[in-house]
Scaffold this active site. Structure first.
Site, PDB file in Angstrom:
ATOM      1  N   LYS A 243     -14.720   8.273  -3.274  1.00 58.65           N
ATOM      2  CA  LYS A 243     -15.936   8.605  -2.511  1.00 58.65           C
ATOM      3  C   LYS A 243     -16.462   9.982  -2.910  1.00 58.65           C
ATOM      4  CE  LYS A 243     -13.749   5.925   1.048  1.00 58.65           C
ATOM      5  NZ  LYS A 243     -12.798   5.968   2.177  1.00 58.65           N
TER       6      LYS A 243
ATOM      7  N   LYS B   3      -8.262  13.879   4.630  1.00 58.27           N
ATOM      8  CA  LYS B   3      -7.378  12.702   4.608  1.00 58.27           C
ATOM      9  C   LYS B   3      -6.327  12.906   5.694  1.00 58.27           C
ATOM     10  CE  LYS B   3      -6.363  13.862   0.259  1.00 58.27           C
ATOM     11  NZ  LYS B   3      -6.521  12.687  -0.546  1.00 58.27           N
ATOM     12  N   ARG B   4      -5.510  11.870   5.981  1.00 58.07           N
ATOM     13  CA  ARG B   4      -4.429  12.063   6.936  1.00 58.07           C
ATOM     14  C   ARG B   4      -3.556  13.243   6.495  1.00 58.07           C
ATOM     15  NH1 ARG B   4      -3.782   8.119  11.123  1.00 58.07           N
ATOM     16  NH2 ARG B   4      -1.860   9.254  11.522  1.00 58.07           N
TER      17      ARG B   4
ATOM     18  N   HIS C 174       0.796  -1.233   0.000  1.00 63.79           N
ATOM     19  CA  HIS C 174       0.000   0.000   0.000  1.00 63.79           C
ATOM     20  C   HIS C 174       0.824   1.277   0.000  1.00 63.79           C
ATOM     21  CE1 HIS C 174      -3.940  -1.877   0.971  1.00 63.79           C
ATOM     22  NE2 HIS C 174      -3.174  -2.791   1.526  1.00 63.79           N
TER      23      HIS C 174
ATOM     24  N   THR D   8      -8.547   6.531  -1.802  1.00 60.72           N
ATOM     25  CA  THR D   8      -9.898   5.998  -1.939  1.00 60.72           C
ATOM     26  C   THR D   8     -10.903   7.107  -1.640  1.00 60.72           C
ATOM     27  OG1 THR D   8      -9.606   5.132   0.305  1.00 60.72           O
ATOM     28  CG2 THR D   8      -9.482   3.550  -1.504  1.00 60.72           C
TER      29      THR D   8
ATOM     30  N   LYS E 105       0.926  14.592   0.875  1.00 55.01           N
ATOM     31  CA  LYS E 105      -0.456  14.867   0.452  1.00 55.01           C
ATOM     32  C   LYS E 105      -0.673  16.362   0.215  1.00 55.01           C
ATOM     33  CE  LYS E 105      -2.251  10.835   3.011  1.00 55.01           C
ATOM     34  NZ  LYS E 105      -2.948   9.942   2.065  1.00 55.01           N
TER      35      LYS E 105
HETATM   36  C1  26W Z   1       4.205   0.840   9.996  1.00 62.15           C
HETATM   37  C2  26W Z   1       3.443   2.110   9.967  1.00 62.15           C
HETATM   38  C3  26W Z   1       2.492   2.156   8.815  1.00 62.15           C
HETATM   39  C4  26W Z   1       1.141   1.981   9.036  1.00 62.15           C
HETATM   40  C5  26W Z   1       0.260   2.015   7.977  1.00 62.15           C
HETATM   41  C6  26W Z   1       2.946   2.346   7.526  1.00 62.15           C
HETATM   42  C7  26W Z   1       2.075   2.368   6.474  1.00 62.15           C
HETATM   43  C8  26W Z   1       0.725   2.188   6.691  1.00 62.15           C
HETATM   44  C9  26W Z   1      -0.255   2.143   5.547  1.00 62.15           C
HETATM   45  C10 26W Z   1       0.321   1.329   4.414  1.00 62.15           C
HETATM   46  C11 26W Z   1      -0.643   3.511   5.106  1.00 62.15           C
HETATM   47  C12 26W Z   1      -1.872   3.530   4.261  1.00 62.15           C
HETATM   48  O1  26W Z   1      -2.976   3.564   4.770  1.00 62.15           O
HETATM   49  N1  26W Z   1      -1.703   3.571   2.938  1.00 62.15           N
HETATM   50  C13 26W Z   1      -2.807   3.913   2.053  1.00 62.15           C
HETATM   51  O2  26W Z   1      -3.472   2.737   1.634  1.00 62.15           O
HETATM   52  C14 26W Z   1      -4.633   3.067   0.885  1.00 62.15           C
HETATM   53  C15 26W Z   1      -5.358   1.791   0.585  1.00 62.15           C
HETATM   54  O3  26W Z   1      -4.653   1.047  -0.342  1.00 62.15           O
HETATM   55  C16 26W Z   1      -4.266   3.839  -0.358  1.00 62.15           C
HETATM   56  O4  26W Z   1      -5.442   4.211  -1.023  1.00 62.15           O
HETATM   57  C17 26W Z   1      -3.455   5.069  -0.005  1.00 62.15           C
HETATM   58  O5  26W Z   1      -2.996   5.708  -1.180  1.00 62.15           O
HETATM   59  C18 26W Z   1      -2.288   4.691   0.873  1.00 62.15           C
HETATM   60  O6  26W Z   1      -1.610   5.845   1.332  1.00 62.15           O
END
Ligand code: 26W
Length: 813
Positions: free
Chosen positions: A656, A544-545, A355, A652, A550
């Site tokens: 929406k 979004k975050r 992701h 995503t 971003k």
């Molecule tokens: C280890 C810390 C950590 C925690 C969560 C690192 C990375 C993450 C996730 C991978 C972050 C995340 O939510 N990524 C998002 O995933 C969505 C679903 O696929 C995508 O639509 C977003 O672009 C992406 O940033």
């Protein structure tokens, strides 16, 4: 299901009495909500039991979606829609003088996720059930979900998210299905006949107790399971010796150290801290999940070698990547299979979604830490690594030691979870076309070279029923009146709306709906923040975050620029605009928190300046989550998807917003590219660098942020305003932001893209003023959004990765 108003009232009153032992008029909203939840859970019960029985009877292959995060939000409204009893419930409650809306409000969001990845997992659960895929979620029941965000003096302040204080009516605790998880200790080896065996001894045991939540399919009798694990002490951990000596605190210490494992969700979404407790969490739920899958499989009385014909395990990013060595450990140590057979089963079972390409988000664990905590599992990883390196040398004929070192699962005392996930699974997918291309040709190029067929793309999708039926009932009604309700099961038919592109009466209705949604949000903003916004202004949203990639700061810098223009010329001919932001920052991400502070500070100045005649407003809505998204998105005119090209894996939120008729203002990044393909380039506003430009700048080192700053007076002015007392904060407050943009050369090309962004915003203004034109764009976005339903995404996962079939259930309630 069939339910008359009369029967509803009888059942509901029985539920009120059973759950509260009070008269209806003496009950609180919370009690009324719980009674309704309990009643619906009773309805679901027989469907659920039937679903599981039929899966078992037919021995169908089932999917287990392993995820550290499930951001499911609320269940009540959705379950009513999915059972087909929403209207009768509403009417029945009305007859008892209760507003369904009030009860929906009472439910707390289940916010067990950070952002995109967690919400995707929730949308996927829904889609699996709704298209009749036997598929379940496996995760952690955090006592505290993502923190509650409050804005105090413009700053983000975090508070614990106590989503369980009022109890969670949707879950079933299943103590009889608890399993044991083993940490620490050491490994003893011994020979049994001529087999080398391993025994994990001296470990600390923890009890993993599952809580199951039913996941309904849309009007199809399917109820899958979301199983979340909670850590409890094994009975005799509680130390009576301490206790009887009066040392009460010490007696509880161990209990506490166990329960802390599932106490809190880590609030980082793009930065891996490498914390021991997180590693514990990862192993805890992975081991529990796999143990329970094996128990279920064994009920089929089949040989272990058929495991991968009946089970698919999907890992949502690398967080559950320990599934690879854990399954190997169980197959080899407990089921006594030989390594090669176990490896074939494991890799056939497991598939992995990546992701993110952000290097700082890639999980890496110090080998010593892993060895200490998981001695046997680490041995298995070492063996996987040894064999992988052997394959590189002997099968792929690699001689370049440097390359082998880089690709290894373990090197320099570090375990790389992405490498483990890639080597240990049969499928690796990215989440949008561009993202998958970048994985194949850049980030994971070396692995793509040796495993070209493992890589594939599965563009993300969203739970279209949620974002229409629950979030935007007005639009849903209009769609239903116009093209019927087929879109609920088959969202691509939303395309039928394209016929109405030239239909003025229809476009007027669409405008009216958007306007009413904006009125509702304006009222909400007024109530919450005491800011008056004009519902006739453009509602431009970025939700979004908060992250530098971003580029919320690019957005707010542009707002400052508009403000400067209005100050120079208060009669400037510009459509009034309301910029609405929402999103949480990781608590330890200082610059992101400063960006929040900047948005609020600029908002404070602009919103209180009477001279600009309400042409500009800035709002930061606190505590973005599933529920707030449901309020905001239906009211958006413009959807800001402005990440630095190549950085947003998919997004995503973009889907929406389009589904709710917002026009996307976007860079060619993530799924924005596919959105453009769907709607055509006249129905989206694109600007900025391409991914290739970004990579070229990084490679050649020829980007100079200072040059851009010096060459553009309007840009220079807004940057200077961050630190020249223009804003009512200490002069050094925003120095970290300015430093990132200038001194550290603007890693995310905010300055470089600024001019193009400004032009794109101008185009937005022009289009918006031409109301028929704008409404046509809006309609096209709604009509083309069906392609992004998670139903289709899951269909592709099912056929292309998991090889599972749909299992239609004809049981009726
Ligand atoms: C280890 C810390 C950590 C925690 C969560 C690192 C990375 C993450 C996730 C991978 C972050 C995340 O939510 N990524 C998002 O995933 C969505 C679903 O696929 C995508 O639509 C977003 O672009 C992406 O940033």
């Amino acid at each position: 299901m069939k339910l008359t108003e009369e029967n509803f009232k009888i059942d509901y009153m029985a539920a009120i009495h059973a759950t509260t032992a009070r008269q209806l008029e003496d009950t609180s909203s919370l009690e009324r909500y719980n009674a309704l939840g309990q009643m619906i859970k009773d309805y679901i019960g027989s469907l659920w039991a039937n679903t599981n029985a039929s899966y078992r009877a037919d021995g169908v292959k089932q999917v287990y979606y392993f995820s550290m995060e499930f951001l499911t939000g609320k269940f009540l409204e959705n379950n009513l829609h999915y059972l087909g009893i929403y209207d009768v419930t509403r009417k029945g409650l009305r007859a008892l003088n209760i507003d369904l809306e009030d009860l929906i409000e009472v439910e707390m969001d289940q916010g067990l996720g950070n952002g995109g990845l967690g919400r995707l997992a929730a949308c996927f659960l829904d889609a699996m059930s709704s298209i009749s895929i036997p598929g379940h979620g496996c995760g952690i029941r955090y006592k505290n979900g993502l923190f509650e965000q409050k804005i105090i003096d413009g700053n983000q302040v975090e508070f614990p998210d106590r989503w369980l204080v009022n109890n969670n009516v949707w879950e079933y605790k299943r103590p009889n299905k608890a399993v044991e998880i083993r940490f620490n200790g050491h490994v003893e080896t011994y020979m049994e006949e001529d087999r080398l065996c391993f025994k994990h001894v001296g470990y600390d045991a923890v009890r993993a107790v599952p809580y199951d939540t039913p996941i309904l399919g849309y009007e199809n009798n399917t109820v899958n399971t979301l199983r979340l694990w909670s850590a409890e002490e094994i009975e005799d951990i509680f130390d009576f010796e301490y206790f009887s000596k009066g040392n009460y605190l010490s007696a509880f210490e161990k209990k506490h150290s166990v329960e802390i494992i599932t106490q809190i969700l880590y609030p980082n979404d793009a930065y891996d801290e490498g914390k021991l407790l997180r590693l514990k969490q990862e192993y805890f739920f992975v081991s529990a999940g796999i143990q329970s899958i094996i128990t279920t499989f064994k009920k089929l009385n089949l040989p272990m070698t058929e495991f991968s014909d009946r089970v698919a395990i999907h890992i949502n990013d690398t967080h559950p990547a320990l599934a690879v060595p854990e399954l190997m450990r169980i197959l080899v140590d407990e089921e006594r299979l030989d390594w090669d057979t176990a490896w074939r089963i494991t890799t056939n079972c497991i598939s992995y979604t990546n992701h993110t390409i952000m290097a700082e988000a890639l999980e890496k664990w110090p080998l010593y830490m892993m060895k200490d905590l998981l001695p046997r599992v680490t041995m298995v990883i070492e063996e996987i690594n040894r064999r992988f390196i052997d394959t590189l040398k002997n099968i792929h004929q690699y001689t370049d030691e440097n390359k082998i070192h880089q690709m290894a699962i373990i090197n320099d005392g570090i375990v790389k979870m992405a490498h483990l996930a890639i080597v240990g699974s049969h499928s690796i997918n990215g989440v949008a076309e561009l993202h998958t291309e970048i994985l194949k040709t850049r980030e994971l190029k070396d692995f793509h070279n040796i495993y070209p067929t493992k890589f594939n793309n599965k563009t993300n999708g969203i739970m279209h029923r949620h974002w229409l039926l629950n979030a935007n009932p007005r639009l849903t009604d209009l769609i239903e009146d116009t093209i019927g309700d087929g879109f609920k099961k088959n969202p691509i038919v939303l395309r039928d709306l394209l016929k109405y592109r030239e239909d003025k009466a229809f476009l007027d209705k669409l405008y009216e709906i958007k306007h009413q949604n904006k009125e509702d949000l304006a009222k909400f903003i007024k109530d919450k923040l005491d800011i008056s916004v004009d519902p006739y202004s453009i509602f431009d949203m970025q939700a979004k975050r908060i992250h530098e990639y971003k580029r919320q700061h690019m957005n707010i810098l542009h707002v400052m620029h508009l403000y400067n223009q209005l100050k120079e010329n208060p009669n400037l001919d510009m459509p009034p605009r309301t910029f609405i932001f929402a999103g949480k920052s990781a608590p330890s991400y200082y610059v992101a928190k400063q960006i929040i502070k900047l948005i609020n500070t600029v908002g404070h100045v602009i919103n209180n300046d009477k001279t600009i005649k309400n042409k500009l407003k800035v709002v930061f809505l606190p505590n973005y989550g599933v529920s707030l998204a449901g309020r905001m998105i239906p009211a958006a005119d413009v959807s800001e998807q402005i990440s630095t090209a190549s950085k947003e894996a998919s997004g995503t939120g973009n889907m929406k917003f389009m589904m709710n008729g917002a026009v996307t203002l976007a860079t060619l990044d993530g799924a924005n590219i596919e959105i453009r393909k769907e709607v055509g380039e006249n129905n989206i506003v694109i600007f900025g660098l391409r991914d290739k430009d970004v990579y070229d700048y990084y490679k050649n080192g020829n980007y100079n942020a200072f040059e851009v700053y010096n060459a553009d007076p309007a840009l220079k002015k807004v940057i200077d305003q961050l630190i020249n007392s223009f804003l009512p904060v200490p002069k050094d407050e925003f120095i970290p932001i300015v430093d990132r943009l200038l001194r550290f050369n603007d890693e995310y090309f905010v300055l470089k893209d600024f001019e193009d962004y400004r032009d794109a915003q101008e185009r937005i203004g022009l289009y918006y003023r031409n109301k028929p034109h704008w409404m046509k764009m809006s309609l096209t976005n709604i009509a083309c959004s069906g392609a992004f339903s998670a139903d289709y995404t899951i269909d592709k996962y099912a056929s292309g990765i998991w090889h599972v079939n749909r299992k239609s259930l004809d049981f009726k309630l």
